[in-house]
Write a protein that holds these residues in place. Structure first.
Motif, PDB file in Angstrom:
ATOM      1  N   ASN A 184       0.917  -1.087  -0.072  1.00  0.00           N
ATOM      2  CA  ASN A 184      -0.035  -0.019   0.000  1.00  0.00           C
ATOM      3  C   ASN A 184       0.779   1.387   0.215  1.00  0.00           C
ATOM      4  N   ALA A 185       2.002   1.161  -0.635  1.00  0.00           N
ATOM      5  CA  ALA A 185       3.014   2.387  -0.814  1.00  0.00           C
ATOM      6  C   ALA A 185       2.367   3.432  -1.843  1.00  0.00           C
ATOM      7  N   ASN A 186       2.447   4.798  -1.384  1.00  0.00           N
ATOM      8  CA  ASN A 186       1.936   5.393  -2.779  1.00  0.00           C
ATOM      9  C   ASN A 186       2.762   5.561  -3.726  1.00  0.00           C
ATOM     10  N   GLU A 187       2.578   6.370  -4.691  1.00  0.00           N
ATOM     11  CA  GLU A 187       3.345   6.565  -6.091  1.00  0.00           C
ATOM     12  C   GLU A 187       4.854   7.174  -5.669  1.00  0.00           C
ATOM     13  N   GLN A 188       4.668   8.283  -4.749  1.00  0.00           N
ATOM     14  CA  GLN A 188       5.743   9.113  -4.353  1.00  0.00           C
ATOM     15  C   GLN A 188       6.793   7.911  -3.687  1.00  0.00           C
ATOM     16  N   ALA A 189       6.363   7.129  -2.743  1.00  0.00           N
ATOM     17  CA  ALA A 189       7.193   6.268  -2.071  1.00  0.00           C
ATOM     18  C   ALA A 189       7.559   5.055  -3.094  1.00  0.00           C
ATOM     19  N   ARG A 190       6.896   4.416  -3.750  1.00  0.00           N
ATOM     20  CA  ARG A 190       7.274   3.548  -4.814  1.00  0.00           C
ATOM     21  C   ARG A 190       8.291   4.269  -5.844  1.00  0.00           C
ATOM     22  N   GLY A 191       8.096   5.449  -6.058  1.00  0.00           N
ATOM     23  CA  GLY A 191       9.132   5.940  -7.128  1.00  0.00           C
ATOM     24  C   GLY A 191      10.501   6.266  -6.221  1.00  0.00           C
ATOM     25  N   LEU A 192      10.409   6.634  -4.978  1.00  0.00           N
ATOM     26  CA  LEU A 192      11.737   6.718  -4.247  1.00  0.00           C
ATOM     27  C   LEU A 192      12.588   5.426  -4.064  1.00  0.00           C
ATOM     28  N   LEU A 193      11.655   4.488  -3.769  1.00  0.00           N
ATOM     29  CA  LEU A 193      12.237   3.223  -3.492  1.00  0.00           C
ATOM     30  C   LEU A 193      12.881   2.692  -4.776  1.00  0.00           C
TER      31      LEU A 193
END
Length: 85
Positions: free
Chosen positions: A64-73
């Motif tokens: 359930n990570a948002n797009e910002q978190a997914r992008g950073l990871l």
């Protein structure tokens, strides 16, 4: 599979609060639905969670990570370290 929920930002400004929560965050699955933002300090925090909770036996699962978190990871190539679902 036990799930821990991250509450609030994972950022440099919130690290003292989040580090206080670290002992309570047990499990091999981390629910980030209540985490609106993450920065590089937050990514390091997740790496520490993985080290503590999985001890190398399996990947820590991020859900359930948002797009910002997914992008950073992905930017830090941590999508190879974590199972991002």
């Amino acid at each position: 599979m036990s799930t821990a929920v991250i509450e609030g930002e994972l950022s440099l400004g919130s690290m003292s609060l989040q580090l206080g929560n670290l002992p309570k965050l047990q499990g091999t699955r981390i629910d980030m639905s209540r985490c609106p933002r993450i920065d590089s300090a937050g990514a390091a925090f997740l790496l520490e969670l993985a080290r503590r909770n999985t001890q190398g036996a399996q990947k820590l699962e991020i859900v359930n990570a948002n797009e910002q978190a997914r992008g950073l990871l992905r930017f830090f190539e941590l999508d190879e370290v974590f199972a991002i679902v």
